[in-house]
Every structure is written in C-alpha cells, then in structure tokens.
Design a protein around this motif. Structure first.
Motif, PDB file in Angstrom:
ATOM      1  N   MET A  47      37.330  37.036  40.326  1.00  0.00           N
ATOM      2  CA  MET A  47      36.845  35.851  40.822  1.00  0.00           C
ATOM      3  C   MET A  47      38.118  35.174  41.462  1.00  0.00           C
ATOM      4  O   MET A  47      39.276  35.754  41.490  1.00  0.00           O
ATOM      5  N   ARG A  48      37.505  34.125  41.923  1.00  0.00           N
ATOM      6  CA  ARG A  48      38.640  33.288  43.076  1.00  0.00           C
ATOM      7  C   ARG A  48      39.396  32.282  42.029  1.00  0.00           C
ATOM      8  O   ARG A  48      38.650  31.748  41.343  1.00  0.00           O
ATOM      9  N   ALA A  49      40.569  32.205  42.391  1.00  0.00           N
ATOM     10  CA  ALA A  49      41.322  31.321  41.615  1.00  0.00           C
ATOM     11  C   ALA A  49      42.728  31.076  42.704  1.00  0.00           C
ATOM     12  O   ALA A  49      42.898  31.682  43.515  1.00  0.00           O
ATOM     13  N   PHE A  50      43.189  29.646  42.473  1.00  0.00           N
ATOM     14  CA  PHE A  50      44.444  29.289  43.228  1.00  0.00           C
ATOM     15  C   PHE A  50      45.674  29.461  42.364  1.00  0.00           C
ATOM     16  O   PHE A  50      45.465  29.353  41.188  1.00  0.00           O
ATOM     17  N   VAL A  51      46.479  30.350  43.143  1.00  0.00           N
ATOM     18  CA  VAL A  51      47.669  30.827  42.285  1.00  0.00           C
ATOM     19  C   VAL A  51      49.082  30.613  43.096  1.00  0.00           C
ATOM     20  O   VAL A  51      48.963  30.446  44.240  1.00  0.00           O
ATOM     21  N   ILE A  52      49.944  29.734  42.266  1.00  0.00           N
ATOM     22  CA  ILE A  52      51.248  29.245  42.905  1.00  0.00           C
ATOM     23  C   ILE A  52      52.307  30.274  42.559  1.00  0.00           C
ATOM     24  O   ILE A  52      52.281  30.774  41.586  1.00  0.00           O
ATOM     25  N   THR A  53      52.856  31.136  43.803  1.00  0.00           N
ATOM     26  CA  THR A  53      53.688  31.984  43.372  1.00  0.00           C
ATOM     27  C   THR A  53      55.164  31.947  43.721  1.00  0.00           C
ATOM     28  O   THR A  53      56.020  32.506  43.144  1.00  0.00           O
ATOM     29  N   GLY A  54      55.416  30.433  44.048  1.00  0.00           N
ATOM     30  CA  GLY A  54      56.810  30.263  44.209  1.00  0.00           C
ATOM     31  C   GLY A  54      56.756  28.517  44.961  1.00  0.00           C
ATOM     32  O   GLY A  54      55.573  28.197  45.220  1.00  0.00           O
ATOM     33  N   PRO A  55      57.819  27.887  45.073  1.00  0.00           N
ATOM     34  CA  PRO A  55      57.829  26.533  45.426  1.00  0.00           C
ATOM     35  C   PRO A  55      57.206  26.528  46.723  1.00  0.00           C
ATOM     36  O   PRO A  55      57.567  27.070  47.632  1.00  0.00           O
ATOM     37  N   GLY A  56      56.193  25.642  46.898  1.00  0.00           N
ATOM     38  CA  GLY A  56      55.673  25.618  48.279  1.00  0.00           C
ATOM     39  C   GLY A  56      54.648  26.865  48.659  1.00  0.00           C
ATOM     40  O   GLY A  56      54.225  26.712  49.713  1.00  0.00           O
ATOM     41  N   ILE A  57      54.537  27.930  47.833  1.00  0.00           N
ATOM     42  CA  ILE A  57      53.844  28.980  48.219  1.00  0.00           C
ATOM     43  C   ILE A  57      52.597  29.209  47.275  1.00  0.00           C
ATOM     44  O   ILE A  57      52.873  29.467  46.116  1.00  0.00           O
ATOM     45  N   GLY A  58      51.591  28.998  47.734  1.00  0.00           N
ATOM     46  CA  GLY A  58      50.237  29.242  46.872  1.00  0.00           C
ATOM     47  C   GLY A  58      49.037  29.420  47.756  1.00  0.00           C
ATOM     48  O   GLY A  58      49.075  28.923  48.926  1.00  0.00           O
ATOM     49  N   GLY A  59      48.197  30.189  47.131  1.00  0.00           N
ATOM     50  CA  GLY A  59      46.670  30.226  48.108  1.00  0.00           C
ATOM     51  C   GLY A  59      45.959  30.914  46.885  1.00  0.00           C
ATOM     52  O   GLY A  59      45.905  31.052  45.724  1.00  0.00           O
ATOM     53  N   VAL A  60      44.505  31.158  47.635  1.00  0.00           N
ATOM     54  CA  VAL A  60      43.447  31.524  46.760  1.00  0.00           C
ATOM     55  C   VAL A  60      43.538  33.152  46.676  1.00  0.00           C
ATOM     56  O   VAL A  60      43.730  33.757  47.830  1.00  0.00           O
ATOM     57  N   ALA A  61      43.535  33.775  45.502  1.00  0.00           N
ATOM     58  CA  ALA A  61      43.542  35.118  45.532  1.00  0.00           C
ATOM     59  C   ALA A  61      42.291  35.428  44.363  1.00  0.00           C
ATOM     60  O   ALA A  61      41.461  34.806  43.667  1.00  0.00           O
ATOM     61  N   ASP A  62      41.914  36.671  44.446  1.00  0.00           N
ATOM     62  CA  ASP A  62      41.084  37.608  43.399  1.00  0.00           C
ATOM     63  C   ASP A  62      42.056  37.929  42.262  1.00  0.00           C
ATOM     64  O   ASP A  62      43.102  38.470  42.026  1.00  0.00           O
ATOM     65  N   ILE A  90      46.576  23.734  29.170  1.00  0.00           N
ATOM     66  CA  ILE A  90      45.997  24.506  29.916  1.00  0.00           C
ATOM     67  C   ILE A  90      46.385  24.174  31.664  1.00  0.00           C
ATOM     68  O   ILE A  90      46.568  23.026  31.847  1.00  0.00           O
ATOM     69  N   GLY A  91      46.649  25.162  32.313  1.00  0.00           N
ATOM     70  CA  GLY A  91      47.129  25.072  33.615  1.00  0.00           C
ATOM     71  C   GLY A  91      48.625  24.362  33.719  1.00  0.00           C
ATOM     72  O   GLY A  91      49.147  23.871  34.765  1.00  0.00           O
ATOM     73  N   VAL A  92      49.380  24.205  32.661  1.00  0.00           N
ATOM     74  CA  VAL A  92      50.634  23.743  32.685  1.00  0.00           C
ATOM     75  C   VAL A  92      51.702  24.387  31.939  1.00  0.00           C
ATOM     76  O   VAL A  92      52.720  24.542  32.290  1.00  0.00           O
ATOM     77  N   ARG A  93      51.452  24.862  30.695  1.00  0.00           N
ATOM     78  CA  ARG A  93      52.529  25.332  29.822  1.00  0.00           C
ATOM     79  C   ARG A  93      52.061  26.512  29.201  1.00  0.00           C
ATOM     80  O   ARG A  93      51.139  26.839  28.806  1.00  0.00           O
ATOM     81  N   HIS A  94      53.256  27.576  29.115  1.00  0.00           N
ATOM     82  CA  HIS A  94      53.268  28.832  28.506  1.00  0.00           C
ATOM     83  C   HIS A  94      52.034  29.785  29.123  1.00  0.00           C
ATOM     84  O   HIS A  94      51.628  30.571  28.550  1.00  0.00           O
ATOM     85  N   GLY A  95      51.716  29.473  30.396  1.00  0.00           N
ATOM     86  CA  GLY A  95      50.875  30.391  31.147  1.00  0.00           C
ATOM     87  C   GLY A  95      49.362  30.380  30.571  1.00  0.00           C
ATOM     88  O   GLY A  95      48.738  31.337  31.251  1.00  0.00           O
ATOM     89  N   TRP A  96      48.796  29.516  30.166  1.00  0.00           N
ATOM     90  CA  TRP A  96      47.292  29.427  29.867  1.00  0.00           C
ATOM     91  C   TRP A  96      46.794  29.142  31.366  1.00  0.00           C
ATOM     92  O   TRP A  96      47.120  28.125  31.781  1.00  0.00           O
ATOM     93  N   PRO A  97      46.090  30.017  31.733  1.00  0.00           N
ATOM     94  CA  PRO A  97      45.360  29.746  33.091  1.00  0.00           C
ATOM     95  C   PRO A  97      44.764  28.344  33.214  1.00  0.00           C
ATOM     96  O   PRO A  97      43.830  27.863  32.388  1.00  0.00           O
ATOM     97  N   GLY A  98      44.896  27.954  34.344  1.00  0.00           N
ATOM     98  CA  GLY A  98      44.195  26.546  34.585  1.00  0.00           C
ATOM     99  C   GLY A  98      42.744  26.634  35.271  1.00  0.00           C
ATOM    100  O   GLY A  98      42.345  27.630  35.446  1.00  0.00           O
ATOM    101  N   ALA A  99      42.439  25.335  35.436  1.00  0.00           N
ATOM    102  CA  ALA A  99      40.936  25.243  35.961  1.00  0.00           C
ATOM    103  C   ALA A  99      40.751  25.578  37.535  1.00  0.00           C
ATOM    104  O   ALA A  99      39.362  25.413  38.012  1.00  0.00           O
ATOM    105  N   LEU A 100      41.816  25.749  38.424  1.00  0.00           N
ATOM    106  CA  LEU A 100      41.401  25.805  39.789  1.00  0.00           C
ATOM    107  C   LEU A 100      41.025  27.200  39.872  1.00  0.00           C
ATOM    108  O   LEU A 100      41.606  28.090  40.525  1.00  0.00           O
ATOM    109  N   ALA A 101      39.894  27.626  39.463  1.00  0.00           N
ATOM    110  CA  ALA A 101      39.142  28.852  39.513  1.00  0.00           C
ATOM    111  C   ALA A 101      37.740  28.738  39.119  1.00  0.00           C
ATOM    112  O   ALA A 101      37.477  27.878  38.788  1.00  0.00           O
ATOM    113  N   GLU A 102      37.055  29.887  39.594  1.00  0.00           N
ATOM    114  CA  GLU A 102      35.638  29.847  39.199  1.00  0.00           C
ATOM    115  C   GLU A 102      35.233  29.574  37.855  1.00  0.00           C
ATOM    116  O   GLU A 102      34.261  29.058  37.466  1.00  0.00           O
ATOM    117  N   ARG A 103      36.181  30.266  36.976  1.00  0.00           N
ATOM    118  CA  ARG A 103      35.760  30.163  35.345  1.00  0.00           C
ATOM    119  C   ARG A 103      37.213  30.076  34.567  1.00  0.00           C
ATOM    120  O   ARG A 103      38.137  30.401  35.043  1.00  0.00           O
TER     121      ARG A 103
END
Length: 338
Positions: A1-16, A114-127
């Motif tokens: 599915m598609r999700a928005f992923v931040i990989t570093g400061p100021g670096i992020g985009g939609v990824a599968d 969710i989407g904030v602490r200890h790596g639980w994936p956030g809601a900027l995704a299809e599911r």
C-alpha cells in the motif's frame, strides 16, 4: 500500500510499504482523512523532542489525527467492528502497569503513540492497524472532516475541563492555532466569556470570523481584566509565566502548548496567588465527549480546515506551504486515497 515515510530531517515522500496485519485484539482501518499538526511538522523538520530522547527514530510514518472505516479484524470476537466508522486514541498503554489499570494509559512508561512514539505506524497511509481498545465509534453520518478533528478536539476539551469554568467565567486563550481555537469554541459552548491572544492580525481576523469578539495581540491585552482561567495553547516559552501573571488569584492556568525550549514559571507567584496549574497531555479520556459535541452541533470545528490535499502533497504541507485556494484556517487535512 501507499504511505508517507519520513527518512530524515526534511526528507520524506510516498512509498510502497507492506500491508498492515491485524493480530488478535487489533483491527485494520481504511483511512479516510488525516490531520497534520505541529508535532508532525516537528518530526519532518527533525527537531521533535522524541527524536532526541530516542522515543522515535527515522524512518518513521506519522499521522495521529485520523478517521476511517474498519475493514478487517484480527479475531472473530471483534467482528462487530467490521464496517464501522471510527477514530481512535493515539496513546496505547501496556494495559498491565498501575497507570494503565488506573485509567491513565496515556502516561504509561511503555506506551506506544500512533504515528509518534516507539515506531507504531501512523495514519498517513491507505490503511492503519489499531487495537480495539483504542477505537472510538463515530456516527455513520459523521463526515470525515469532523472525524479527523476529534483527536485535537479531545485535547482541547481536556484543557477546558482543566480550566474548571462556570457559565459567565472569563477565560483567556493564548494562541490562535488549531488547539487554541478549539479550546475557545468548547469554552464558549459551555457559556464562558472567551478572550484570545494571537500573534498576527491574520490569525485574529480568522478568530473573529468564528464569532470571537475579544481578540488581540499581546501588546493590546488588557492585563487588568479578571480572567478566571488562562489556557496556554501556544509554543512560546514566555506564555506560561504570562498566564500565571495575569490569571485571577485563586484561578487556574492550563498548559497544553509545548515550547521548543524550557518555559520558566516563578512558583512563588503560583503559591502567593493560590493558582492551580494543570498540564494536559493527549486527548485520552476526552474523545467520546468530543464526538458528542460535534454530533450535536454544539461545536463545529470544520471552518478550521483550510484545505484537504492528497497524499503526494504531504511533504509540501509539512514544510509549511499553503496550497492555492486554501482557506484562512490553520489546519490541513490529507486524504490518503487521493
């Protein structure tokens, strides 16, 4: 599915990314709408405090203000959730420690957010995967804009509770952003006289468009006014001290904004004025009542949303851009299906 992923400061985009899986006690939500808040922007910039403490690391998937529909469950005992419109609590406690057992899971030392602490994936995704214990049911006719505003509304509601206002009491809200305006709307709905201090005439003009007459910048604030409570919903380090200085003796100061550096208060003044100071972390315990406030029309926060954009526009919103045609409100929503 598609999700928005931040990989570093100021670096992020939609990824599968891999499809989420629901374990027993969890559901999969198809996400309808996600709100972007200051915490998300801090993560994108790379200066959010959890990145320093190690409670969050890159790569990460943000998004904690959301609504959607349950499409899958991890256990047949939860089958009644399938098809229901929901939002949910961001704070996911361990459910076994004394704080969790006392109803304070939002303060659990081992909590996920969710989407904030200890790596639980956030809601900027299809599911999105969510524990059933965190789900909040929404009315079927509840639109997605309202649904994604329940979480910030729950924060604001808890701040108003902390102010302990009576009808007719005068309350000052410092900050004319999303949380400050939601605090103002909820306090006004409960019969309080609301005053708002904002940074710019643009933000104050918008507050006036919502029906708030007592709006000013800090320079124009009447410090002699008898404020029964002051709610600091700003991120300015001097605001908490200002709140203590101007609140009526015996009044309440509610701290829901968090500055990027230490905010100092003279505790001698707190004691001499017999002031009660209340801190607010999260919407936990305020979500169901917020749904009711929205559903009955007692509070309508929808004008706060300036625009809704697709997932591909997320990075621009996080960088502070305002898309063409955006309204004057402070909040932006993302539709992950677009």
């Amino acid at each position: 599915m598609r999700a928005f992923v931040i990989t570093g400061p100021g670096i992020g985009g939609v990824a599968d990314v891999p499809e989420p899986v629901a374990d027993p006690g969890q559901v999969i939500v198809e996400v309808d709408r996600v709100g972007v808040c200051g915490t998300d922007m801090e993560f994108y910039r790379g200066d959010m405090a959890y990145l320093v403490s190690g409670d969050a690391t890159f790569p990460m998937r943000i998004g904690h203000e959301w609504c959607g529909r349950v499409v899958e469950v991890g256990d047949d005992s939860d089958a009644s959730w399938v098809g229901r419109r929901v939002t949910g609590d961001t704070m996911l406690g361990c459910r076994t420690c004394p704080r969790c057992l006392d109803g304070r899971q939002h303060l659990c030392e081992e909590r996920y957010e969710i989407g904030v602490r200890h790596g639980w994936p956030g809601a900027l995704a299809e599911r999105l995967t969510v524990p059933t214990s965190a789900l909040i049911a929404l009315p079927e006719d509840f639109d997605s804009v309202l649904g994604a505003l329940v979480e910030p509304g729950g924060n604001a509601l808890r701040a108003v509770r902390g102010a302990n206002l009576r009808p007719g009491d005068s309350v000052l809200v410092i900050g004319a952003g999303t949380i400050g305006l939601l605090v103002a709307q909820i306090a006004q709905a409960q019969g309080a006289e609301v005053h708002i201090v904002g940074r710019s005439e643009r933000s104050l003009d918008f507050a006036r468009s919502l029906g708030f007459r007592h709006t000013t910048t800090l320079d124009g604030l009447d410090r002699a006014h008898a404020f029964r409570a002051v709610v600091d919903a700003s991120n300015t380090k001097g605001s908490p001290a200002l709140a203590v200085d101007i609140v009526e003796p015996g009044g309440r100061v509610v701290l829901i904004g968090i500055a990027g550096e230490p905010s100092l208060i003279d505790t001698r003044e707190v004691a001499i004025k017999d002031v009660t100071a209340v801190g607010v972390l999260s919407a936990s315990g305020g979500l169901e009542e917020t749904v009711e406030l929205y559903a009955t029309g007692a509070v309508d926060p929808r004008p706060l949303v300036a625009a809704t954009v697709g997932l591909d526009a997320t990075a621009a919103i996080l960088a502070g851009e305002r898309p063409a045609g955006a309204g004057p409100g402070p909040k932006f929503h993302i539709d992950p299906r677009r």
